[in-house]
Every structure is written in structure tokens, then in C-alpha cells.
Design a protein around this motif. Sequence first.
Motif, mmCIF file in Angstrom:
data_model
loop_
_atom_site.group_PDB
_atom_site.id
_atom_site.type_symbol
_atom_site.label_atom_id
_atom_site.label_comp_id
_atom_site.label_asym_id
_atom_site.label_seq_id
_atom_site.Cartn_x
_atom_site.Cartn_y
_atom_site.Cartn_z
ATOM 1 N N UNK A 101 0.848 -1.205 0.000
ATOM 2 C CA UNK A 101 0.000 0.000 0.000
ATOM 3 C C UNK A 101 0.875 1.243 0.000
ATOM 4 N N UNK A 102 0.574 2.191 -0.860
ATOM 5 C CA UNK A 102 1.364 3.401 -1.011
ATOM 6 C C UNK A 102 0.842 4.510 -0.102
ATOM 7 N N UNK A 103 1.694 5.478 0.235
ATOM 8 C CA UNK A 103 1.261 6.550 1.149
ATOM 9 C C UNK A 103 0.154 7.392 0.530
ATOM 10 N N UNK A 104 -0.763 7.834 1.382
ATOM 11 C CA UNK A 104 -1.853 8.682 0.910
ATOM 12 C C UNK A 104 -1.488 10.154 0.903
ATOM 13 N N UNK A 105 -0.467 10.533 1.688
ATOM 14 C CA UNK A 105 -0.055 11.928 1.772
ATOM 15 C C UNK A 105 1.460 12.023 1.665
ATOM 16 N N UNK A 106 1.934 13.173 1.196
ATOM 17 C CA UNK A 106 3.373 13.401 1.083
ATOM 18 C C UNK A 106 3.971 13.676 2.449
ATOM 19 N N UNK A 107 5.252 13.285 2.625
ATOM 20 C CA UNK A 107 5.951 13.572 3.882
ATOM 21 C C UNK A 107 6.244 15.065 4.026
ATOM 22 N N UNK A 108 6.615 15.708 2.917
ATOM 23 C CA UNK A 108 6.943 17.131 2.935
ATOM 24 C C UNK A 108 6.328 17.782 1.701
ATOM 25 N N UNK A 109 5.790 18.964 1.857
ATOM 26 C CA UNK A 109 5.267 19.741 0.735
ATOM 27 C C UNK A 109 5.932 21.114 0.730
ATOM 28 N N UNK A 110 6.541 21.472 -0.405
ATOM 29 C CA UNK A 110 7.186 22.776 -0.562
ATOM 30 C C UNK A 110 6.338 23.628 -1.501
ATOM 31 N N UNK A 111 6.227 24.904 -1.184
ATOM 32 C CA UNK A 111 5.420 25.819 -2.000
ATOM 33 C C UNK A 111 6.277 27.005 -2.458
ATOM 34 N N UNK A 112 6.974 26.864 -3.573
ATOM 35 C CA UNK A 112 7.840 27.974 -4.052
ATOM 36 C C UNK A 112 7.096 29.250 -4.410
ATOM 37 N N UNK A 113 5.814 29.150 -4.781
ATOM 38 C CA UNK A 113 4.981 30.310 -5.123
ATOM 39 C C UNK A 113 5.567 31.122 -6.277
ATOM 40 N N UNK A 114 6.066 30.421 -7.258
ATOM 41 C CA UNK A 114 6.634 31.099 -8.427
ATOM 42 C C UNK A 114 5.972 30.633 -9.718
ATOM 43 N N UNK A 115 4.715 30.201 -9.620
ATOM 44 C CA UNK A 115 3.999 29.729 -10.796
ATOM 45 C C UNK A 115 4.275 28.259 -11.076
ATOM 46 N N UNK A 116 3.971 27.844 -12.281
ATOM 47 C CA UNK A 116 4.154 26.456 -12.702
ATOM 48 C C UNK A 116 5.610 26.033 -12.526
ATOM 49 N N UNK A 117 5.827 24.879 -11.885
ATOM 50 C CA UNK A 117 7.170 24.350 -11.674
ATOM 51 C C UNK A 117 7.514 23.390 -12.803
ATOM 52 N N UNK A 118 8.742 23.470 -13.279
ATOM 53 C CA UNK A 118 9.151 22.675 -14.439
ATOM 54 C C UNK A 118 10.134 21.566 -14.105
ATOM 55 N N UNK A 119 11.089 21.846 -13.204
ATOM 56 C CA UNK A 119 12.212 20.941 -13.011
ATOM 57 C C UNK A 119 12.600 20.856 -11.551
ATOM 58 N N UNK A 120 13.159 19.698 -11.164
ATOM 59 C CA UNK A 120 13.747 19.579 -9.836
ATOM 60 C C UNK A 120 14.905 18.600 -9.887
ATOM 61 N N UNK A 121 15.828 18.746 -8.939
ATOM 62 C CA UNK A 121 17.005 17.889 -8.902
ATOM 63 C C UNK A 121 17.543 17.809 -7.492
ATOM 64 N N UNK A 122 17.774 16.565 -7.001
ATOM 65 C CA UNK A 122 18.406 16.385 -5.704
ATOM 66 C C UNK A 122 19.892 16.715 -5.806
#
Length: 897
Positions: A101-122
Motif C-alpha cells: 500500500x502506497x502513502x496517501x499523503x506526502x511527507x513534505x510539501x514545498x510551496x515555491x509560489x513562483x507559478x508552474x514548476x518545471x524541473x527539480x534535482x536532488x
Amino acid sequence: MSVCVQGWIGNVRAGSFPSQGANIKSSPRLVAFVTEQAGGGILGLTSVDPGSDGKWAVTSISCHADLITDLDFSPFDDDLLATCSADETVKLWRVRDPDQEQPGEAEVTLCPREGRLELLSFHPTSSGLLAVGSSKTVQIWDASRPDAPLAGTVEGRNGRALHMQAWRIDAGFCRRRWLKMLHCSSVHCSSCLQNNKDSRILWIKDSDHILTTGFDQMRGREVKLWDSRKLTSSLGSANLGTASGTLMPLFDPDTGLLIVSAKGDSFIDCFEVSGSEPFLSQVSHCVTDAPTRGVAAVPKLVLDVSSCEVMRVLQLTDSSIVPVNYHVPRKSGQEFHADLYPDTVGQTAAMSAEEWWKGGDKQVRPPLSIIVHYVIIRYVIAPLQESPGPGCSTSSSPLSSLSSSAAPSRSPSSTSGLSSGCLPSPSQSAKAISSLLGPSSKFRHLQGGVLHRDTHFTNLRGLNLTTPGECDGFCANRHRVAVPLATAGGQIAVLELSQAGKLADTGLPTIQNSVNVADFTWDPFECHRLVVAGDDAKIRVWLVPNGGLTEVLTEPKAVLQGHTEKIYSIKFHPQASGLLASSSYDLTVRLWDLESGREVKVLRGHNDQIFGLAWSPDGKLLATVCKDGKVRIYDPRKSADPVQEGSGPEGQRGARLVWVCDGRYLMVSGFDCRSERTLYLYSTKSLSSGAIASAPTDVSPSTLIPFYDPDTSVVILTGKGDTRVYVFEIVPEAPYFLECASFNSSEPHKGLAFLPKTECDVRDVEVARGLRLSKTSIEPVAFKVPRIRKEFFQDDVYPETAVWWESSLTASAWLAGSDGKYRHISLKPKDMTPVSEAPKEVQVRKYLPSSHYLEEKTDEQKKDELLSAMIGKLGNMEENPLPQESFQGVDEDEWDD
């Protein structure tokens, strides 16, 4: 390098959404991908390796309220997945195995507030550090502090951020032709793009060089090499053709291999990157069965080093995930090739996000070398667990628990499993190694090679490239070869093998068949007789005069009539002279006596197109494979209906079959439900039970045509239009299929026909000789077993061979109930001694065996020495800093703003 496409993951629904992300990412255990469900807001999840049943479980997670634009797995936590979306949020998920069974909610949520997000990288060295790219900005976040980004907002210049590979020095492209170098809050830019199309970027390990993919002024796809310290001009460029999709690069720093493919492409290219011109050298071009929606590289620690796998790429298509494996052709399974596997990046973070932000510059330590995993775990720990010696204990430990894992040990303390200090005997080790690596074929290193050019036919013109799928393309015997031509009237050229060389520019004498050729074959017992099946449902028998054709033949020796529709294929009986079987669109198989010129049997029971037919080795039975999904066996002398029937290959694109293992099994080459070419094995005693084994090969539209050598039990397969020839040894027990080294040609071949065993050069340990037909030539290809003592006759490779080119009875005798039997002969030359009778070689050791030293040490000493060696390896990393640690940056005036 060989490329293998196998093990498709089905039940996938990917979409072609307008986003900059790759749509698929992989950790050492899991694969995540964007699906078309809920408008792209749902994430698909599966595993890297199949379950115990050989199948992949696929599940989904509802992640965002809008399209998922990019995703990335943490390099230090296999289960930590980050996603960003058009709903302007970044979420971190603790995902589980697909069957859980997969998680129903995310562990962490980030809100950059800069419009549509395109890319991310660890971040590659620091835990919990993320770079997030929106439509105009790049932000750096610490996942443990989700309230605000570390650096606030790093403003882009003049437009939309297209791609970034954040870290070491952060880099990104913007829409208006700028390459941006981001040092946290400072930005350095340089004009580098020729138009406003999308681009991609990556760093080359241990250097200041960057690779970019984009478009040139003519809208051609282009790869450029840059020096990050001076971006005023590129160091070099390579043009990769014109297409609309932006190339997505995947780079392996250990081998210098660059994989590129674009969304919408139906191929994946592999290049080797070097520091000098030309900086790109193409290694392979893999044509895929479906357009690409995304590509991802599987982490290095899960590759199969025993088969010299150096890279594995996952291609996401509309309905499946296709693993593409890259192997270096080396002797596999017996030794570790250290030059292919240098110490690779580990999975333990070098520092925290806070340490990095304060100026830390530590590098991730490599794990214990892959060789520790390969040698210690497989050859020491596993044998101890498999069959410990007297008085030895096998205490559990972290290292011993990894014996079935693909990831190497990460800690020197993992060697506590050696506390007993007991080592297995050589015989125990060999047995344990065999049980780990599985059985191997003595023909696994079979080498295929084209013979000298003096034996080639060149300047071949007007070849017919559109022969039906049931036809082998051309046929040969020990004296001559027959090749269909594209000219009107179904013409066939006959070439004498003794007259090899460049063919004349003028027309050759041919056989005028008068109608298009459906199939044709030489009589195995009469080398002058060629039988040709035509589109007009007639079979024509031609006789080629001694010395070959000197004039055009227009009148056949005989014409056989009986079929009411076009003929599929024809096969001679293996023992009875003049007995021929033919299959037709009228859904019948008919037997013909060529001596009397009449039809003698009609076999029924097929409901669709007959793909192929094959006689059993003893000539008693006839097998067919049909488009209706059935494999059938007939006893023609007893019944016109099949005596056995079973389910055949699922695919309906074509199939061939051949009897193997003295007639105990039928091997069928066909397609599965995903159109992947697959080999199936059926027991001839129980067809109704279905296939007892299968071996997937690759994805290609042409059917694999098999040739089986009963002396070695080796089957050689290739398809018309292929460049690769597959080789398998078939054994009568599990795993049934033992894959051997394949032969690759530089250009596609139109057919491969094999000659009698007597044509092989036994002094060079040649086990099969074929003729390869290309567009303009015919080339002999020899398949040889590499042996050292070639001065002796290799009698283990050459048992007495059946004289299948001599008949043992007539057609009338067989029809009356008689059975024939092959005569057998030895291939040993009179002046050679069998290797089984050769004197034993005296092995001279340059050094004492390791057992000599081990016996002189106590169990505790052995344990301490192994631990010290591993700890010393890690200690040397501190004494010898990596090149990156001395990197001092560049002066501000070197940047072009």
C-alpha cells in the motif's frame, strides 16, 4: 558493445505531456513514471527487477492536482521520491514496493509560489537538498526547512528556465539563448544557444566540462562541449540530424558513455565522450519498437557485472517500459573486469544541507569497490553459506545478507560474517559459484567471423528484397547458392561456390520461373535439383546442369499441381528421397512424390495462415506452427489430422520452428503479446501443456529464422534485415536456453544459409559455416569455438555426425511404412589425435597458490587482514583528496555577463 532489449514492463499508460522533465526516474529498487491518468497528476510505480513469478507489479499514487512536470529519486534513499507539478508545489514521498500500500499523503510539501514548476534535482552530495526550477526562477530548498528556500529566489534572465543540472556549480538554460552558471545567489551567463528551442545540460565528472544538447541555426539537433570557466565559445560540437524533439542526455561518468534520445524518437543512441575532437564517437544505435516518452538510467550499483553490463536505460513508451541493456563483449561470469567498473558513487551523503550551505565541499565516498561485492560476496561468503566446511559456522551478518542483493556492502564492519575464518574447498567453491551464476554453455564464447574476401561473391545486383516472410530469402548447398532477383518473371540466379569473386556487370544466366517466387529449396540428396513454389499455387522442379548455369532455363523438369491457392513454404523430407511437403493459403499441407510427380497426402486441421513446418529428425512426424496460435504435430502416414495440438506463441506476426534435442522438443521462434521476439520450447510428448521455457531476445519486425546443429545442440538465429545473429545452446533440462556470444555484422543481412558439417574447418574448431546474403554480396561466415590446443582434434565438440545429405530410403518405401536411419561418420582428419587422448599438460605455477598462505594463518589473522584491506581502501580516500576538492573557482572577470 552489444545492446539487448528484454524484459518489457507492461500495463503502463504514459502520456505525451508538454513538460521539460524526463517523465521517468529510477532508484536501485523502484521506477517511477508519469501516467496519463487524472491529467498527469497520478504517478506510476514499479520495480527495477521482476517478482518471483517473473512479472512486474505496477501501481499508482495520486500525487498532484495537476500535471506532474518532473520527478527525482534521492541518491541517498532508495524510497524517497520528489515530484513537482503545474499546481505550483513540490512534494516528497516515502514510496514502497509496488505490491504494498502506497502513502496517501506526502511527507513534505514545498510551496515555491513562483507559478508552474518545471524541473527539480536532488543534490548529489548533500542530503535533503533540492533545486527547483519554475517558469522564470531557480530556487534551492532544504527539505528539513520547508517554510522558505535557502537562497530565496535566484532570478533567471529574459525568459523561461528550460533545463538544469543543479550542483557542483549549478547550471541552467533559459529560453533566450543563455547558459546560466548559478553560484547560489550570483549568476553568470553566456550566450550559447542558436534558437529558442529547448535544451538540456549535464556535467562531466571530475572536470570543468559541460555537455549541452540543443539546436543549431538550421534547427538541427546539436551536442556541444563547454569549459565552465570560459563560456564565450564551445570547445566542440556534433550534429545529430534534424528532428523536432530535444535530446535528453544520460551520462555515465565511469565509462564516459552518453545516451541520448528525445520524446517522440524511435531510437536510442549511445556515444563515447572524449576530451579531444571528435569528442563524440557513436557506439550503438538501438531502434525501438515505439516512440520514446522519457528515458532514465538505472543506478550503477544494480548492474549485472557478471555479464559485463555497463549501463541500463529504461525507455518509457505509451504502453510499456523497455529496459535497454548495454554489455561490453567480454568473457563473462568468470572474472571481474576492473577496467569496466572503477569505484562508483556511493549512497551515503557526504554532508547535510546546512553544511553545504555554510560552505562545505565534501564529496561522496565511493562504496567498497564493486569487486568486493563481486568477489567477496559471490566467491567467499556464498560458498560458506552454501556448503560450509567441517566445524565452520555461518553466522549471519550484514554482508552475508547481501549475497542475493545487487548492491555492494557499504561498511567495513560488514565483513563480520568471516569471523569463523573457514574457507571452502576448491570443489565446494566451484559448486557454489555454479549455483550462483547458473549453468553455462561450453559454446558461450562461440566466435562468428566473415572469411577472407577471396571467398565472397561481390557486385551482386538486382536482389529481390521482398520475399515472403515464410521464405528464408535464399538457399545453398555444398556446391551452389540460389538467389532470387527482383526482375520480372520470378528469376533466380544460381552461383557456383567454386567460382567466387566479383560478378560480371552483364546479366547472369538465370532460372525463369515465370511467376513470383514464394519459396524455394535445394533437394538435400540431389544437389542439382532446385524446387520452387510460385504465386500461382504450382511447384516447379528445376535441374541445374553440372558446372552451373551457362544459359537461361525456361522449362522446368516437372510441375506439381494440387494446391488451390498461393503456397507458403516447402520442405524436403530429411531421409526419404524425393518426398516434399508444402503448405498453402488453402490451409492444407500436401506431400509430393517427385519421382512420380503426384500428390500423395493432404493434411488438414489449420484455421489460419501456416507460418512454418518442420520434419522430425527421424522423418516420422511433421510439425506446423499457425497464425491461429496453435502448434500441431502430424503423423502423415496414419492420419490427415494432427495427433497433437497445443497453444503456440501469442503474437501473430510470424513464427518458425525446428526439432531439437533428438526430437524430444520443438523450438519455436515467434513473438509475444508485446511484439517482442521470443524463443519457446515445447515437449513433443505433451504439446497441450504449452511451452516449458521461453527466452526473449529483442524487438524487431522480422521473424527469427533458426538453424539447428544436432551435434552441438546449438541453434543459430537471425532475421531478414537484422545485423545480429543470436546463438543459444539448447539443453534438455532447466534452464533449457543457454545464451552464447552473438555475431554482429556491420550492415543488415537479407538471409543466412548454412552448409553441411563437412564444410567446416575442424582444425580451426569451426562448428558451423553459413553464407550471409547482403544487398550486394554473399559472404561465408564461420562460427568457431575458441580452444587452445588446436593441434588436437576436439572430439568433445565433434561427435560422429549424421550424413543427412544421403537418403536412407525412397519416398515410396517411406509411404509404405518403412523408416530410415542416418549413417554417421567421424570428422577427425587422419593426421590428428583426439584431445581426449592427448598427453596432460604440466601446469607450471609462477606463484604459490593462495591456499598455501591461508593455511599458515590463523582464522583471526585472515579476518583481520580482510578488514584492514577494506578499511585501508577507505582511509586512502582521505589521504588522497579528489580533484574536486582543490577546485578554487574562477575570477569574476572571466564571466561574460
